[in-house]
Design an enzyme around this catalytic site. Sequence first.
Site, mmCIF file in Angstrom:
data_model
loop_
_atom_site.group_PDB
_atom_site.id
_atom_site.type_symbol
_atom_site.label_atom_id
_atom_site.label_comp_id
_atom_site.label_asym_id
_atom_site.label_seq_id
_atom_site.Cartn_x
_atom_site.Cartn_y
_atom_site.Cartn_z
ATOM 1 N N GLY A 199 -32.459 8.284 3.678
ATOM 2 C CA GLY A 199 -33.087 8.892 4.891
ATOM 3 C C GLY A 199 -31.467 9.318 5.637
ATOM 4 O O GLY A 199 -30.637 8.621 5.072
ATOM 5 N N MET A 257 -28.262 9.657 8.387
ATOM 6 C CA MET A 257 -27.702 8.475 9.240
ATOM 7 C C MET A 257 -28.596 8.236 10.563
ATOM 8 O O MET A 257 -29.368 9.162 10.785
ATOM 9 C CB MET A 257 -26.308 8.928 9.736
ATOM 10 C CG MET A 257 -25.321 8.671 8.431
ATOM 11 S SD MET A 257 -23.757 8.953 8.926
ATOM 12 C CE MET A 257 -23.140 7.822 9.860
ATOM 13 N N PHE A 258 -28.510 7.103 11.023
ATOM 14 C CA PHE A 258 -29.389 6.795 12.233
ATOM 15 C C PHE A 258 -30.874 6.517 11.929
ATOM 16 O O PHE A 258 -31.799 6.643 12.872
ATOM 17 C CB PHE A 258 -29.007 7.697 13.268
ATOM 18 C CG PHE A 258 -27.386 7.914 13.478
ATOM 19 C CD1 PHE A 258 -26.525 6.610 13.786
ATOM 20 C CD2 PHE A 258 -26.911 8.927 13.131
ATOM 21 C CE1 PHE A 258 -25.386 6.866 14.117
ATOM 22 C CE2 PHE A 258 -25.535 9.206 13.488
ATOM 23 C CZ PHE A 258 -24.711 8.327 13.781
ATOM 24 N N SER A 259 -31.201 6.447 10.642
ATOM 25 C CA SER A 259 -32.828 6.461 10.508
ATOM 26 C C SER A 259 -33.215 4.832 10.275
ATOM 27 O O SER A 259 -34.197 4.596 9.615
ATOM 28 C CB SER A 259 -33.197 7.329 9.167
ATOM 29 O OG SER A 259 -32.574 6.781 8.116
ATOM 30 N N GLU A 295 -25.657 1.147 1.541
ATOM 31 C CA GLU A 295 -24.847 2.444 1.527
ATOM 32 C C GLU A 295 -24.451 2.728 0.058
ATOM 33 O O GLU A 295 -23.182 2.901 -0.075
ATOM 34 C CB GLU A 295 -23.781 2.812 2.461
ATOM 35 C CG GLU A 295 -24.463 2.390 3.844
ATOM 36 C CD GLU A 295 -24.640 3.358 4.711
ATOM 37 O OE1 GLU A 295 -24.912 4.367 4.255
ATOM 38 O OE2 GLU A 295 -24.826 3.284 5.939
ATOM 39 N N GLN A 354 -24.155 5.103 -1.806
ATOM 40 C CA GLN A 354 -23.382 6.418 -1.847
ATOM 41 C C GLN A 354 -22.060 6.148 -1.954
ATOM 42 O O GLN A 354 -21.052 7.070 -2.725
ATOM 43 C CB GLN A 354 -24.009 7.447 -1.186
ATOM 44 C CG GLN A 354 -23.500 7.362 0.177
ATOM 45 C CD GLN A 354 -24.248 6.352 1.180
ATOM 46 O OE1 GLN A 354 -25.353 5.729 0.851
ATOM 47 N NE2 GLN A 354 -23.780 6.205 2.506
ATOM 48 N N CYS A 414 -34.425 14.614 15.443
ATOM 49 C CA CYS A 414 -33.606 15.478 15.532
ATOM 50 C C CYS A 414 -32.774 15.676 16.816
ATOM 51 O O CYS A 414 -33.766 16.089 17.798
ATOM 52 C CB CYS A 414 -34.057 17.091 15.177
ATOM 53 S SG CYS A 414 -32.934 18.039 15.146
ATOM 54 N N CYS A 435 -32.759 20.244 18.211
ATOM 55 C CA CYS A 435 -34.039 20.666 18.795
ATOM 56 C C CYS A 435 -35.085 19.722 19.549
ATOM 57 O O CYS A 435 -35.985 19.850 20.220
ATOM 58 C CB CYS A 435 -34.782 21.657 17.716
ATOM 59 S SG CYS A 435 -35.680 20.340 16.580
ATOM 60 N N CYS A 492 -32.893 18.240 12.079
ATOM 61 C CA CYS A 492 -33.881 18.635 10.975
ATOM 62 C C CYS A 492 -33.379 19.601 9.993
ATOM 63 O O CYS A 492 -32.228 20.107 10.218
ATOM 64 C CB CYS A 492 -35.318 19.020 11.872
ATOM 65 S SG CYS A 492 -34.738 20.585 12.824
#
Length: 407
Positions: free
Chosen positions: A195, A197-199, A285, A287, A340, A343, A383
């Site tokens: 997901g 960041m911050f999920s 993390e 990645q 998000c 928006c 998003c």
Amino acid sequence: MGRSLMPLNPGWIELIYGCVKSGKSRALIDKINSIKNAIDEEKFEKEFLVVKHPLDDKETQGKISSFDGKNIDAIECETAKDLVEHVTKHTKFIFLSGVHLFDRDIVPLLKALVDINVIIVTTGINLTAKGEPYNYMPQIMTITDVYDIRAGECFTSGCGENAYRSIKVNDHFEPRCMKCYYKTEKTPDLVVVTGPMFSQKTLELIAKTKEKERKLELNPVKNEDGFMNKDISAIFKWSEDKRYDLEKIVSHDGNSINAIPIESNSQVINYLKINKQVGFVGFDEIQFFKDPYPLIKELLERGYPIYITCLKEDFRGEGFGDVPKILTLANIIISKEAYCTRCQKQPATKTQRFIIKNGIKTPANYNDPVILVGGKESYTSVCRSCHWVPEKSENKYDNILKLKQIN
Ligand SMILES: [Zn+2]
Ligand SMILES: [Zn+2]
């Protein structure tokens, strides 16, 4: 599972995937039929495309067919270019059987379709019989929003466990469970939490580790010295990730577990050689790690249950290092969404990076370095429509589809 087909939702990609004979086509056929029965024929003909790759079950030409004998009419398309020919300005849904058999262009085409709010439900095989990622499945799994893995039934006589791998036996393919496939004593298992960041991905790893430790304490793993209760899980982190604490993994709400900072694959292998009592391996993390794909493969071959958190895309929206390939190995993918921040309407699936230019927060450029460890000062979650990367090269299918929208 899957999202409800609400017309107001933006486009998304739902992937029904798994090994051979896992009921993927059956799931797709059932989905198409349930919609076909709910709307009138004219609307279906206009807004829905049902497509198959001709090599996806060669015996039933012009039809998607399941191994339990169900089928449905489909247009045959061999390449992404063939497929885009059938898209019109009215197309809202595409059901696509055999996405793993398509050429490289299927990836930008799917991206462009989702950007004009088309909903795609597709089936594919994630791994070849040799256990390697199938064609462009790493890239397809990176842009997937909804993961629907189907388990087959292990064909080893007397087994019958859930199967997530395929093997070739003489001239045909058979499903195998993880234990029979890797021929291990324990059952290897790979869970990937991904997901933006911050999920709250790290929170999942912390909760899972604590749960595993409680279970392993009740059911200790025996080693040469008898029973050991200490260090029954090993959680690794990249040594350059020094946010909060070098030897801990800390979630945004302050929960933490101990972690081992590492720089290379061999450090992980050596640690596990010495600490034979370890029954659960985690990576935070992933990645950031150098070359983690061969490491994860090796740990599965050694029978470890593995739990990984990762960003599947970098700030530019490109596959992050080895993560796309690692996704194909997972038997569970947990896709986390954030909120998000731009928006404030849609769920966030992307990570937006900022730089400060003349004192103003500006979206980072496509050509900026990929790795930059940071927090809220450099990143936010957004998003798909709010994600902005200056100087990202154009997707040729964006223009092809735009022309179709006008004509
Ligand atoms: Zn089995
Ligand atoms: Zn947004």
